[in-house]
Design a protein around this motif. Structure first.
Motif, PDB file in Angstrom:
ATOM      1  N   ARG A  41      36.444  -5.080  59.785  1.00 25.00           N
ATOM      2  CA  ARG A  41      37.745  -5.707  60.052  1.00 25.00           C
ATOM      3  C   ARG A  41      38.866  -4.930  59.359  1.00 25.00           C
ATOM      4  O   ARG A  41      39.978  -4.826  59.876  1.00 25.00           O
ATOM      5  CB  ARG A  41      37.715  -7.175  59.626  1.00 25.00           C
ATOM      6  CG  ARG A  41      36.812  -8.018  60.526  1.00 25.00           C
ATOM      7  CD  ARG A  41      37.010  -9.519  60.353  1.00 25.00           C
ATOM      8  NE  ARG A  41      36.761 -10.002  59.013  1.00 25.00           N
ATOM      9  CZ  ARG A  41      35.578 -10.431  58.557  1.00 25.00           C
ATOM     10  NH1 ARG A  41      34.516 -10.423  59.347  1.00 25.00           N
ATOM     11  NH2 ARG A  41      35.451 -10.874  57.324  1.00 25.00           N
ATOM     12  N   THR A  42      38.559  -4.342  58.190  1.00 21.58           N
ATOM     13  CA  THR A  42      39.553  -3.524  57.495  1.00 21.58           C
ATOM     14  C   THR A  42      39.860  -2.269  58.299  1.00 21.58           C
ATOM     15  O   THR A  42      41.036  -1.904  58.464  1.00 21.58           O
ATOM     16  CB  THR A  42      39.044  -3.146  56.081  1.00 21.58           C
ATOM     17  OG1 THR A  42      38.820  -4.356  55.340  1.00 21.58           O
ATOM     18  CG2 THR A  42      40.038  -2.273  55.352  1.00 21.58           C
ATOM     19  N   GLN A 103      39.156  -2.437  47.409  1.00 23.32           N
ATOM     20  CA  GLN A 103      40.059  -3.563  47.203  1.00 23.32           C
ATOM     21  C   GLN A 103      41.474  -3.253  47.693  1.00 23.32           C
ATOM     22  O   GLN A 103      42.133  -4.119  48.265  1.00 23.32           O
ATOM     23  CB  GLN A 103      40.077  -3.978  45.728  1.00 23.32           C
ATOM     24  CG  GLN A 103      38.841  -4.716  45.317  1.00 23.32           C
ATOM     25  CD  GLN A 103      38.624  -5.938  46.192  1.00 23.32           C
ATOM     26  OE1 GLN A 103      39.501  -6.794  46.328  1.00 23.32           O
ATOM     27  NE2 GLN A 103      37.458  -6.029  46.803  1.00 23.32           N
ATOM     28  N   THR A 104      41.918  -2.036  47.480  1.00 23.17           N
ATOM     29  CA  THR A 104      43.257  -1.663  47.943  1.00 23.17           C
ATOM     30  C   THR A 104      43.348  -1.751  49.461  1.00 23.17           C
ATOM     31  O   THR A 104      44.276  -2.356  50.002  1.00 23.17           O
ATOM     32  CB  THR A 104      43.617  -0.243  47.463  1.00 23.17           C
ATOM     33  OG1 THR A 104      43.592  -0.226  46.030  1.00 23.17           O
ATOM     34  CG2 THR A 104      44.991   0.178  47.968  1.00 23.17           C
ATOM     35  N   GLY A 110      45.350  -7.260  54.380  1.00 23.42           N
ATOM     36  CA  GLY A 110      45.257  -8.709  54.495  1.00 23.42           C
ATOM     37  C   GLY A 110      43.892  -9.206  54.930  1.00 23.42           C
ATOM     38  O   GLY A 110      43.709 -10.388  55.195  1.00 23.42           O
ATOM     39  N   VAL A 111      42.919  -8.307  54.986  1.00 28.16           N
ATOM     40  CA  VAL A 111      41.576  -8.685  55.426  1.00 28.16           C
ATOM     41  C   VAL A 111      40.789  -9.310  54.283  1.00 28.16           C
ATOM     42  O   VAL A 111      40.077 -10.286  54.467  1.00 28.16           O
ATOM     43  CB  VAL A 111      40.826  -7.466  56.010  1.00 28.16           C
ATOM     44  CG1 VAL A 111      39.382  -7.800  56.302  1.00 28.16           C
ATOM     45  CG2 VAL A 111      41.523  -6.973  57.278  1.00 28.16           C
ATOM     46  N   GLY A 112      40.916  -8.751  53.103  1.00 20.67           N
ATOM     47  CA  GLY A 112      40.149  -9.226  51.955  1.00 20.67           C
ATOM     48  C   GLY A 112      40.951 -10.167  51.084  1.00 20.67           C
ATOM     49  O   GLY A 112      42.127 -10.446  51.328  1.00 20.67           O
ATOM     50  N   SER A 113      40.284 -10.627  50.046  1.00 23.71           N
ATOM     51  CA  SER A 113      40.940 -11.467  49.045  1.00 23.71           C
ATOM     52  C   SER A 113      40.654 -10.868  47.675  1.00 23.71           C
ATOM     53  O   SER A 113      39.637 -10.193  47.485  1.00 23.71           O
ATOM     54  CB  SER A 113      40.418 -12.901  49.134  1.00 23.71           C
ATOM     55  OG  SER A 113      39.024 -12.928  48.927  1.00 23.71           O
ATOM     56  N   PRO A 114      41.533 -11.101  46.724  1.00 20.44           N
ATOM     57  CA  PRO A 114      41.330 -10.515  45.393  1.00 20.44           C
ATOM     58  C   PRO A 114      39.998 -10.974  44.789  1.00 20.44           C
ATOM     59  O   PRO A 114      39.596 -12.125  44.963  1.00 20.44           O
ATOM     60  CB  PRO A 114      42.509 -11.053  44.577  1.00 20.44           C
ATOM     61  CG  PRO A 114      43.523 -11.473  45.589  1.00 20.44           C
ATOM     62  CD  PRO A 114      42.757 -11.886  46.807  1.00 20.44           C
TER      63      PRO A 114
END
Length: 157
Positions: A41-42, A103-104, A110-114
């Motif tokens: 998705r990223t 992570q960056t 907006g695909v991931g979360s911290p």
């Protein structure tokens, strides 16, 4: 010299990715954690500018991102090996580079979360996988890439 080091580092990164993938497969057999499609998705978000829904499962893009990132970040480790940044300390630092890269890209799209919003188990699994990747990548890169002539002594051993 650096081009050859980067290419060999990319090959080392593929070896590290294979080790990380195997470790994740073994971990999933124990924890029953499902496959993650965040990489796919990223990649979609990076290449098309649109975000797929969380339920989307793009396997080809997932593998392209997973293996491509492994090779790209591995290329950096190959350059480090040529520059004399070798051994376990370089691999430990490289773990942070791999984590920061993922992570960056995941959070910028907006695909991931911290990671601090994840469960403790997910944090441990991610860190362990990236450490396995980096230490295998480093061991292979240090073996494939000779230090540059002016960098014969290992800086971090």
């Amino acid at each position: 010299m650096l081009g050859r080091a980067a290419l060999r580092g990319a090959l080392a990164g593929l070896a590290g990715t294979a080790a990380m993938t195997l470790a994740e497969e073994l971990e999933q057999q124990v924890t029953h954690r499902p496959d993650s499609y965040v990489p796919g998705r990223t990649l979609t978000a990076l290449t098309t500018g649109r975000r797929l829904p969380e339920r989307a499962r793009p396997p080809v893009r997932n593998h392209l991102m997973h293996w491509g990132t492994g090779a790209l970040v591995g290329a950096l480790r190959g350059v480090w090996s040529a520059a004399g940044l070798r051994g376990w300390r370089a691999s430990a630092w490289h773990t942070s580079v791999r984590l920061a890269t993922d992570q960056t890209l995941e959070n910028a799209t907006g695909v991931g979360s911290p990671p601090w919003t994840w469960s403790r188990q997910d944090q441990v699994v991610d860190l362990a996988g990236k450490a396995i990747y980096s230490f295998v990548t480093g061991a292979v890169a240090d073996r494939l890439v000779p230090p540059a002539p002016d960098r014969r002594g290992d800086l971090w051993r």
